[in-house]
Design a protein around this motif. Structure first.
Motif, PDB file in Angstrom:
ATOM      1  N   THR A 113       0.815  -1.219   0.000  1.00 26.82           N
ATOM      2  CA  THR A 113       0.000   0.000   0.000  1.00 26.82           C
ATOM      3  C   THR A 113       0.845   1.264   0.000  1.00 26.82           C
ATOM      4  O   THR A 113       0.304   2.356  -0.046  1.00 26.82           O
ATOM      5  N   ARG A 114       2.156   1.154   0.058  1.00 26.78           N
ATOM      6  CA  ARG A 114       3.025   2.327   0.101  1.00 26.78           C
ATOM      7  C   ARG A 114       3.227   2.858  -1.317  1.00 26.78           C
ATOM      8  O   ARG A 114       3.587   2.119  -2.227  1.00 26.78           O
ATOM      9  N   LEU A 115       2.982   4.141  -1.504  1.00 27.74           N
ATOM     10  CA  LEU A 115       3.131   4.784  -2.810  1.00 27.74           C
ATOM     11  C   LEU A 115       4.487   5.466  -2.911  1.00 27.74           C
ATOM     12  O   LEU A 115       4.921   6.151  -1.979  1.00 27.74           O
ATOM     13  N   GLN A 116       5.152   5.255  -4.024  1.00 30.78           N
ATOM     14  CA  GLN A 116       6.433   5.905  -4.280  1.00 30.78           C
ATOM     15  C   GLN A 116       6.184   7.131  -5.150  1.00 30.78           C
ATOM     16  O   GLN A 116       5.675   7.012  -6.267  1.00 30.78           O
ATOM     17  N   LYS A 117       6.561   8.292  -4.667  1.00 27.89           N
ATOM     18  CA  LYS A 117       6.276   9.540  -5.363  1.00 27.89           C
ATOM     19  C   LYS A 117       7.538  10.385  -5.490  1.00 27.89           C
ATOM     20  O   LYS A 117       8.559  10.106  -4.856  1.00 27.89           O
ATOM     21  N   GLU A 118       7.444  11.418  -6.329  1.00 29.30           N
ATOM     22  CA  GLU A 118       8.502  12.414  -6.447  1.00 29.30           C
ATOM     23  C   GLU A 118       7.875  13.777  -6.672  1.00 29.30           C
ATOM     24  O   GLU A 118       6.965  13.916  -7.499  1.00 29.30           O
ATOM     25  N   VAL A 119       8.355  14.761  -5.922  1.00 30.42           N
ATOM     26  CA  VAL A 119       8.040  16.151  -6.240  1.00 30.42           C
ATOM     27  C   VAL A 119       9.027  16.600  -7.297  1.00 30.42           C
ATOM     28  O   VAL A 119      10.243  16.509  -7.106  1.00 30.42           O
ATOM     29  N   VAL A 120       8.522  17.035  -8.435  1.00 24.19           N
ATOM     30  CA  VAL A 120       9.355  17.478  -9.543  1.00 24.19           C
ATOM     31  C   VAL A 120       9.312  19.002  -9.586  1.00 24.19           C
ATOM     32  O   VAL A 120       8.253  19.602  -9.803  1.00 24.19           O
ATOM     33  N   VAL A 121      10.455  19.630  -9.351  1.00 22.13           N
ATOM     34  CA  VAL A 121      10.546  21.093  -9.315  1.00 22.13           C
ATOM     35  C   VAL A 121      11.257  21.565 -10.574  1.00 22.13           C
ATOM     36  O   VAL A 121      12.468  21.371 -10.730  1.00 22.13           O
ATOM     37  N   ARG A 122      10.514  22.158 -11.497  1.00 25.39           N
ATOM     38  CA  ARG A 122      11.093  22.717 -12.720  1.00 25.39           C
ATOM     39  C   ARG A 122      11.380  24.195 -12.496  1.00 25.39           C
ATOM     40  O   ARG A 122      10.459  24.992 -12.328  1.00 25.39           O
ATOM     41  N   ASP A 123      12.656  24.554 -12.497  1.00 27.48           N
ATOM     42  CA  ASP A 123      13.069  25.956 -12.338  1.00 27.48           C
ATOM     43  C   ASP A 123      13.490  26.463 -13.713  1.00 27.48           C
ATOM     44  O   ASP A 123      14.617  26.239 -14.164  1.00 27.48           O
ATOM     45  N   PHE A 124      12.571  27.143 -14.413  1.00 25.50           N
ATOM     46  CA  PHE A 124      12.830  27.584 -15.782  1.00 25.50           C
ATOM     47  C   PHE A 124      13.819  28.739 -15.836  1.00 25.50           C
ATOM     48  O   PHE A 124      14.450  28.970 -16.865  1.00 25.50           O
ATOM     49  N   GLY A 125      13.962  29.481 -14.741  1.00 25.43           N
ATOM     50  CA  GLY A 125      14.937  30.571 -14.706  1.00 25.43           C
ATOM     51  C   GLY A 125      16.356  30.046 -14.635  1.00 25.43           C
ATOM     52  O   GLY A 125      17.247  30.527 -15.340  1.00 25.43           O
ATOM     53  N   ARG A 126      16.591  29.025 -13.792  1.00 21.74           N
ATOM     54  CA  ARG A 126      17.926  28.447 -13.645  1.00 21.74           C
ATOM     55  C   ARG A 126      18.185  27.296 -14.630  1.00 21.74           C
ATOM     56  O   ARG A 126      19.261  26.711 -14.617  1.00 21.74           O
ATOM     57  N   GLN A 127      17.201  26.934 -15.447  1.00 15.30           N
ATOM     58  CA  GLN A 127      17.326  25.821 -16.388  1.00 15.30           C
ATOM     59  C   GLN A 127      17.728  24.533 -15.662  1.00 15.30           C
ATOM     60  O   GLN A 127      18.681  23.850 -16.033  1.00 15.30           O
ATOM     61  N   GLN A 128      16.961  24.206 -14.626  1.00 19.09           N
ATOM     62  CA  GLN A 128      17.264  23.011 -13.855  1.00 19.09           C
ATOM     63  C   GLN A 128      15.967  22.366 -13.381  1.00 19.09           C
ATOM     64  O   GLN A 128      14.936  23.022 -13.249  1.00 19.09           O
ATOM     65  N   GLU A 146      15.440  11.475   1.607  1.00 21.06           N
ATOM     66  CA  GLU A 146      16.438  12.529   1.437  1.00 21.06           C
ATOM     67  C   GLU A 146      17.703  12.041   0.733  1.00 21.06           C
ATOM     68  O   GLU A 146      18.349  12.796   0.003  1.00 21.06           O
ATOM     69  N   ASP A 147      18.026  10.759   0.890  1.00 20.62           N
ATOM     70  CA  ASP A 147      19.257  10.236   0.298  1.00 20.62           C
ATOM     71  C   ASP A 147      19.198  10.195  -1.227  1.00 20.62           C
ATOM     72  O   ASP A 147      20.235  10.079  -1.880  1.00 20.62           O
ATOM     73  N   ASN A 148      17.988  10.255  -1.796  1.00 17.38           N
ATOM     74  CA  ASN A 148      17.834  10.071  -3.233  1.00 17.38           C
ATOM     75  C   ASN A 148      17.392  11.339  -3.963  1.00 17.38           C
ATOM     76  O   ASN A 148      16.812  11.263  -5.040  1.00 17.38           O
ATOM     77  N   VAL A 149      17.677  12.486  -3.400  1.00 21.43           N
ATOM     78  CA  VAL A 149      17.383  13.750  -4.083  1.00 21.43           C
ATOM     79  C   VAL A 149      18.452  13.998  -5.138  1.00 21.43           C
ATOM     80  O   VAL A 149      19.649  13.857  -4.874  1.00 21.43           O
ATOM     81  N   TYR A 150      18.025  14.342  -6.345  1.00 21.98           N
ATOM     82  CA  TYR A 150      18.993  14.657  -7.406  1.00 21.98           C
ATOM     83  C   TYR A 150      18.461  15.769  -8.302  1.00 21.98           C
ATOM     84  O   TYR A 150      17.265  16.087  -8.285  1.00 21.98           O
ATOM     85  N   GLN A 151      19.361  16.329  -9.082  1.00 21.14           N
ATOM     86  CA  GLN A 151      19.033  17.511  -9.891  1.00 21.14           C
ATOM     87  C   GLN A 151      19.750  17.432 -11.233  1.00 21.14           C
ATOM     88  O   GLN A 151      20.892  16.962 -11.317  1.00 21.14           O
ATOM     89  N   ILE A 152      19.069  17.860 -12.296  1.00 10.20           N
ATOM     90  CA  ILE A 152      19.646  17.919 -13.639  1.00 10.20           C
ATOM     91  C   ILE A 152      19.629  19.363 -14.094  1.00 10.20           C
ATOM     92  O   ILE A 152      18.591  20.035 -14.016  1.00 10.20           O
TER      93      ILE A 152
END
Length: 659
Positions: A113-128, A146-152
């Protein structure tokens, strides 16, 4: 791939350079990111997809991060989100920041019953874009991974061009489950290169994303259930077709229809299971699955298949040639199905519209047919497949349907389906709608360039009988021809043996003659012959021979490939096969002798026809060197395949009726 640290908060950074001519940036960056956000299953094959919550549907999405931070998000995550790279492509400050939530749908649900989710933050000013993983339990309690936070991030340097950076918040404690959370090296070895490629190409698909009309999580769950239930069919498949492809493809199509119908039931408040008719049902497996899952229906096809006898009496399959006419209307059916229905494909929306106002349809086009023949291209700016899908869409709309397009997840290049669930006119306007249909069909029949869909001949008696049947049954147009009840074999296998042998001998003699002088008559150097293109080989044939071969699928090239003992066809060129060569067969230089008593049922062509005989010794050659070398098989005939299949089904407790 280089790595370089930028700031203390971003302790691990992977960098990948874009090609020098990346003119699609920075727009292409966001196009590539959208693929990874909305369709991660394209790369991560263990996912069925994601569901993304749009801002307009959830006003509290913007505050989700703040809500989570109250429950223990460290300042390190917040600074990670707001940090700025000196090489980042920073645009105007008024560029928005978009926050959405995506919920992962694994192919196999191993999280309960545990849902795996991600908050996706699109920063169009910083292109990230930043991905903040969350887990939500059955009580709605949210915790941060917290261990699996990443950024492109998209970056640029004047002298070096564009490059992509992957930032990992805590590389030392990264957690991987192999499904939702991939291994850390995978992000740099697979994800980054794909993003660079997608951003550089910036291609937009001609078609919609897969499963755009269905809830992905419901599809994933049902597909796994049906796959487990019907996978035994792969082991007992009696047809010559690939069982893995056809069984799992029909399971996927059945899953799509069952979920589509379940959603329709809920939306319209139906208390009954939808009924169906599958036109051109082929092997009948789709009919069997839908019937077994509780939907009443039947399948029709011009030719009976071996596997039909295995399904049992609850699966209704009829051997019948379908002609578009008043005799083939289905007023009691809720849905008509056309799964790779070939020449029937453009007629299915018409048949559904004329069957009843409430009849709906699902069609999965494959081969390109018009109403009365092969479909003729009219546009060069689209792919042939896209043009044909648009044609069937037009037929559907003219027939009176609000037409929806979707893309299935099946092992096929032809995956786009069309669905007609509702009409674009009121029931009281049926007479006007029928006039539009009739006029459209007539206009297609009169279109220039439409040619007959068949090349084989029929006698006048057959044609007279069929035309009479159409007239009596209220046909909608003389000219449609269903396929023959008996499937014609057109792979050169049924050509007269003397004809094939003469073609083989002529081509081989020409190839050997090209190097006969170079060989100088030396018996120690076996003449391997020269090579000719297939078109050059065709130039050796009389017109009468070419006309006969033209009626076969693949023509001359198929005939040459069928005679693989003599020829090797590669890259459009024809060679004499040398059985000592690794290109002919993967063997060591010292070929192992044929086992004593091995079956040899055919004569060696080279022993009989080559001026220097076979390059292999008798004990090394798989073919007979003369009558004394023939060794016919003495093994007893195998048990009937049907009996074996029924035994396997009974042992597997597959739940079929005795037949």
């Amino acid at each position: 791939m280089a790595a370089a640290g930028l700031t203390p908060d971003m302790s691990n950074v992977s960098v990948l350079q874009f090609p020098a001519d990346s003119s699609t940036l920075p727009e292409g960056f966001w196009s590539a990111v959208d693929v990874w956000i909305k369709k991660p299953h394209v790369l991560n094959k263990r996912l069925c997809g994601v569901t993304e919550t749009l801002s307009k549907e959830a006003e509290n999405v913007r505050n989700l991060l703040d809500d989570v931070s109250v429950h223990g998000v460290s300042s390190q995550v917040l600074s990670f989100l707001s940090s700025k790279n000196s090489n980042a492509v920073t645009q105007e400050n008024h560029k928005p920041v978009s926050r959405t939530v995506r919920t992962f749908v694994p192919k196999v649900n191993s999280y309960g019953t545990r849902l795996q989710k991600e908050v996706v933050v699109r920063d169009f000013g910083r292109q990230q874009v930043t991905f903040v993983p969350l887990e939500e339990d059955a009580d709605g309690q949210v915790s941060l991974k917290e261990d699996n936070v990443y950024q492109i991030q998209l970056c640029s340097q004047d002298c070096e061009g564009w490059f992509l950076e992957l930032h990992i918040l805590s590389p030392g404690t990264w957690f991987s489950d192999g499904v939702v959370y991939p291994r850390l090296p995978w992000l740099t070895s697979d994800l980054l290169p794909k993003l660079v490629r997608w951003a550089s190409e910036c291609k937009s698909s001609e078609f919609k994303s897969t499963l755009s009309l269905l809830p992905v999580e419901k599809y994933s769950l049902m597909y796994q259930q049906l796959k487990d239930k019907y996978k035994a069919m792969v082991k007992v498949w009696p047809e010559v077709t690939d069982p893995e492809k056809f069984v799992y493809e029909d399971v996927a199509i059945a899953t799509y229809l069952l979920v589509l119908w379940a959603e329709e039931q809920q939306e319209k408040g139906f208390t009954h299971r939808q009924s169906f008719v599958d036109l051109g049902c082929g092997n009948g497996l789709l009919v069997h699955i839908l019937t077994s899952e509780g939907h009443p229906g039947k399948g029709l096809d011009v030719r009976r298949r071996k596997i039909w006898d295995m399904y049992g009496s609850q699966t209704v399959l009829e051997e019948k040639a379908i002609t578009p006419s008043e005799s083939f209307l289905f007023p009691t059916a809720d849905w008509l199905i056309g799964n790779h229905s070939d020449e029937l494909t453009p007629w299915i929306p018409i048949i559904a519209a004329r069957s009843s106002y409430s009849c709906r349809f699902f069609v999965l086009p494959c081969c390109f047919f018009d109403f009365y023949g092969k479909y003729q291209r009219r546009q060069c700016k689209k792919s042939q497949y896209k043009e044909y899908i648009d044609f069937i869409t037009q037929v559907s709309q003219v027939s009176g349907f609000n037409t929806e397009e979707d893309c299935l997840r099946i092992p096929s290049t032809k995956r786009v389906c069309l669905v007609g669930k509702s009409r674009n006119y009121q029931s009281c306007e049926e007479a006007d709608a029928e006039r539009r249909r009739a006029h459209y069909i007539q206009s297609r029949q009169a279109s220039p360039g439409v040619r007959g869909q068949r090349s084989d001949f029929r006698n006048d008696e057959d044609l007279s009988h069929e035309n009479g049947a159409r007239t009596c049954s209220g046909s909608w147009g003389v000219g449609f021809q269903p396929r023959d009840r008996v499937e014609s074999v057109r792979n050169c296998a049924n050509l007269p043996r003397d004809f094939v042998d003469s073609v083989v001998l002529r081509v081989a003699n020409v190839l050997l003659g090209m190097t006969a002088k170079d060989n100088g008559g030396c018996s120690t150097d076996w003449n391997q012959g020269g090579s000719l293109s297939v078109s050059e080989v065709a130039g050796l044939m009389e017109q009468e021979t070419l006309q006969l071969l033209k009626k076969e699928c693949g023509g001359l090239q198929t005939l040459l490939k069928n005679n693989h003992q003599v020829f090797r066809v590669e890259g459009g060129r024809v060679y004499v096969r040398d059985w000592r060569d690794g290109k002919s067969i993967r063997v060591d230089t010292k070929r192992k002798p044929v086992a004593p008593g091995a079956v040899k049922t055919r004569f060696c062509w080279f022993h009989t026809h080559h001026p220097q005989g076979c390059p292999l010794l008798t004990q090394q050659c798989s073919f007979a060197h003369g009558p004394d070398d023939l060794r016919p098989s003495t093994r007893p005939l195998k048990r009937r395949k049907g009996e074996l299949l029924l035994n396997v089904l009974n042992e597997a407790n597959f739940g079929l009726d005795d037949v």
